[in-house]
Enzyme design. Structure first.
Site, PDB file in Angstrom:
ATOM      1  N   ASP A 137     -36.208  16.424  24.223  1.00  0.00           N
ATOM      2  CA  ASP A 137     -36.670  17.290  25.312  1.00  0.00           C
ATOM      3  C   ASP A 137     -35.859  17.074  26.577  1.00  0.00           C
ATOM      4  O   ASP A 137     -35.655  18.014  27.362  1.00  0.00           O
ATOM      5  CB  ASP A 137     -38.151  17.027  25.593  1.00  0.00           C
ATOM      6  CG  ASP A 137     -39.046  17.529  24.477  1.00  0.00           C
ATOM      7  OD1 ASP A 137     -38.606  18.431  23.728  1.00  0.00           O
ATOM      8  OD2 ASP A 137     -40.170  17.016  24.337  1.00  0.00           O
ATOM      9  N   CYS A 138     -35.380  15.840  26.771  1.00  0.00           N
ATOM     10  CA  CYS A 138     -34.607  15.570  27.994  1.00  0.00           C
ATOM     11  C   CYS A 138     -33.099  15.740  27.796  1.00  0.00           C
ATOM     12  O   CYS A 138     -32.349  15.889  28.761  1.00  0.00           O
ATOM     13  CB  CYS A 138     -34.923  14.174  28.537  1.00  0.00           C
ATOM     14  SG  CYS A 138     -34.932  12.868  27.300  1.00  0.00           S
ATOM     15  N   TYR A 139     -32.655  15.710  26.519  1.00  0.00           N
ATOM     16  CA  TYR A 139     -31.243  15.883  26.216  1.00  0.00           C
ATOM     17  C   TYR A 139     -31.096  16.927  25.102  1.00  0.00           C
ATOM     18  O   TYR A 139     -31.008  16.604  23.917  1.00  0.00           O
ATOM     19  CB  TYR A 139     -30.622  14.559  25.762  1.00  0.00           C
ATOM     20  CG  TYR A 139     -30.601  13.484  26.825  1.00  0.00           C
ATOM     21  CD1 TYR A 139     -29.853  13.633  27.982  1.00  0.00           C
ATOM     22  CD2 TYR A 139     -31.332  12.307  26.652  1.00  0.00           C
ATOM     23  CE1 TYR A 139     -29.824  12.652  28.956  1.00  0.00           C
ATOM     24  CE2 TYR A 139     -31.312  11.314  27.615  1.00  0.00           C
ATOM     25  CZ  TYR A 139     -30.558  11.490  28.771  1.00  0.00           C
ATOM     26  OH  TYR A 139     -30.535  10.509  29.725  1.00  0.00           O
TER      27      TYR A 139
END
Length: 385
Positions: A137-139
């Site tokens: 989700d963050c990368y």
């Protein structure tokens, strides 16, 4: 007795007396250790030799949206270790390019590997960066590819787990009827040649055999720039058998070192392809030895005649961990071009460049004389008993 702080003050004032290790050997012979300790402040050393346990710690930065967590990385198709953090990586000098036939076609040529990537980057040449990742989700980015130079890297430090062996084997092929291809080069059958490494009386750790002045935080010449000792190397042997002068008689002390690759020169970092063995990298290292007292003057007065190196058989003994030593020979004998083993003359061949080692000692001497390089007091010295 002198202190490093006092020597640094003399360097700042342009009054420090600096000799290379070769010059110090002559000075101690001529004037003795007591007088040399009073007159000389620093001795510079140097070595330029293949040092396999070397590599590059780097960070590519988040170059463009969306962000990336690189789980796999390659530089010019040479695999890097990406199991560190989002865009951190480590490239070992001996890693080989993907698809290399290795020794399936014997002897393998090992034309390109991690050391070549490191040399290319230091030389300012472009290399291809490739990254792959699973998404988070963050990368969310899955793939990234771009040609880069060293200036595109957010961080590029040479981080070498094991450099500067204090002594090492003289390698021969005693028994096999064929050429052996080793990290010590090609060894011809029945001791037709003897290969050796180290810079003798110029070599850093022969000039401080008990690590009286070398340790965590020691500032050094590394690859043409400034580097630091960050501890003992990964195969450090603190208590080897020694000569009466304290010189180890086998592979013993090693150093872990680091330095900023963006300061370095490809004159002092060079890739090697060792036929039938793999990739290695010649690393230039120079260490200044402060002459604090007569004992340090005596140590830095070491000569090639004082250094005894073990002749080891790589046809049977080395791979079977047999500790047998055929004999010890002096470095002076080795550089003469031949040594005598079991009544016969054997040609000797160096892996270390003595000329480039001398150049490193001279460059470091010049830096100190100009006041551009000060010595550091190590936080703790490396144990050597």
């Amino acid at each position: 007795m002198k202190t490093i702080a006092e020597i640094n003050e003399r360097i700042k004032q342009g009054k420090a007396v600096v000799l290379t290790a070769e010059e110090m050997t002559k000075a101690v012979k001529e004037m003795g250790a007591e007088k040399a300790a009073k007159e000389i402040d620093v001795v510079t050393t140097g070595t330029f030799s293949p040092m396999c346990s070397s590599g590059m710690l780097f960070n590519i930065g988040q170059t463009e949206a969306p962000s990336l967590r690189a789980s796999k990385m390659w530089l010019n198709d040479v695999p890097c270790c990406a199991g560190l953090a989002a865009v951190d990586g480590f490239l070992g000098a001996t890693e080989v390019r993907e698809g290399d036939p290795l020794n399936q076609i014997y002897p393998g040529e090992f034309k390109y590997g991690g050391a070549h990537v490191i040399e290319d980057l230091i030389a300012g040449r472009k290399v291809k960066l490739r990254c792959e990742s699973y998404t988070t989700d963050c990368y969310p980015k899955k793939f990234f590819e771009k040609e880069i130079t060293i200036n595109d890297l957010k961080y590029a430090q040479m981080l070498n787990p094991r450099n500067c062996y204090q002594n090492y084997n003289v390698a021969v092929n005693e028994n096999q009827n064929r050429i052996l291809y080793t990290y010590m080069g090609a060894l011809r059958p029945h001791m037709q040649n003897a290969n050796y490494a180290t810079a003798g009386e110029l070599s850093p750790l022969f000039n401080d055999p008990y690590f009286k002045t070398i340790g965590l935080g020691t500032r050094i010449f590394l690859g043409g720039g400034v580097g630091y000792v960050i501890g003992a190397g990964t195969q450090h042997v603190p208590n080897p058998k020694r000569t009466e002068k304290g010189i180890p008689m086998s592979g013993s002390g090693t150093l872990m070192v680091k330095g900023d690759m963006k300061q370095m020169s490809d004159r002092y970092i060079r890739a090697h392809s060792l036929l039938g063995y793999g990739v290695s990298m010649a690393v230039g290292v120079g260490i200044p030895i402060p002459i604090l007292n007569a004992e340090m003057a005596q140590f830095t007065g070491v000569s090639n005649e004082d250094i005894l190196m073990p002749v080891k058989d790589y046809s049977r003994d080395y791979q079977n961990l047999n500790p047998r030593i055929i004999k010890h020979v002096s470095y002076a004998e080795l550089v003469s071009g031949t040594i005598e083993i079991e009544g016969r003359k054997v040609e000797t061949h160096p892996l270390t460049s003595y000329q480039r080692s001398r150049e490193i000692a001279e460059v470091l001497k010049e830096w100190i004389e100009k006041g551009e390089f000060l010595l550091t007091q190590p936080v703790e010295t490396i144990e050597a008993y």
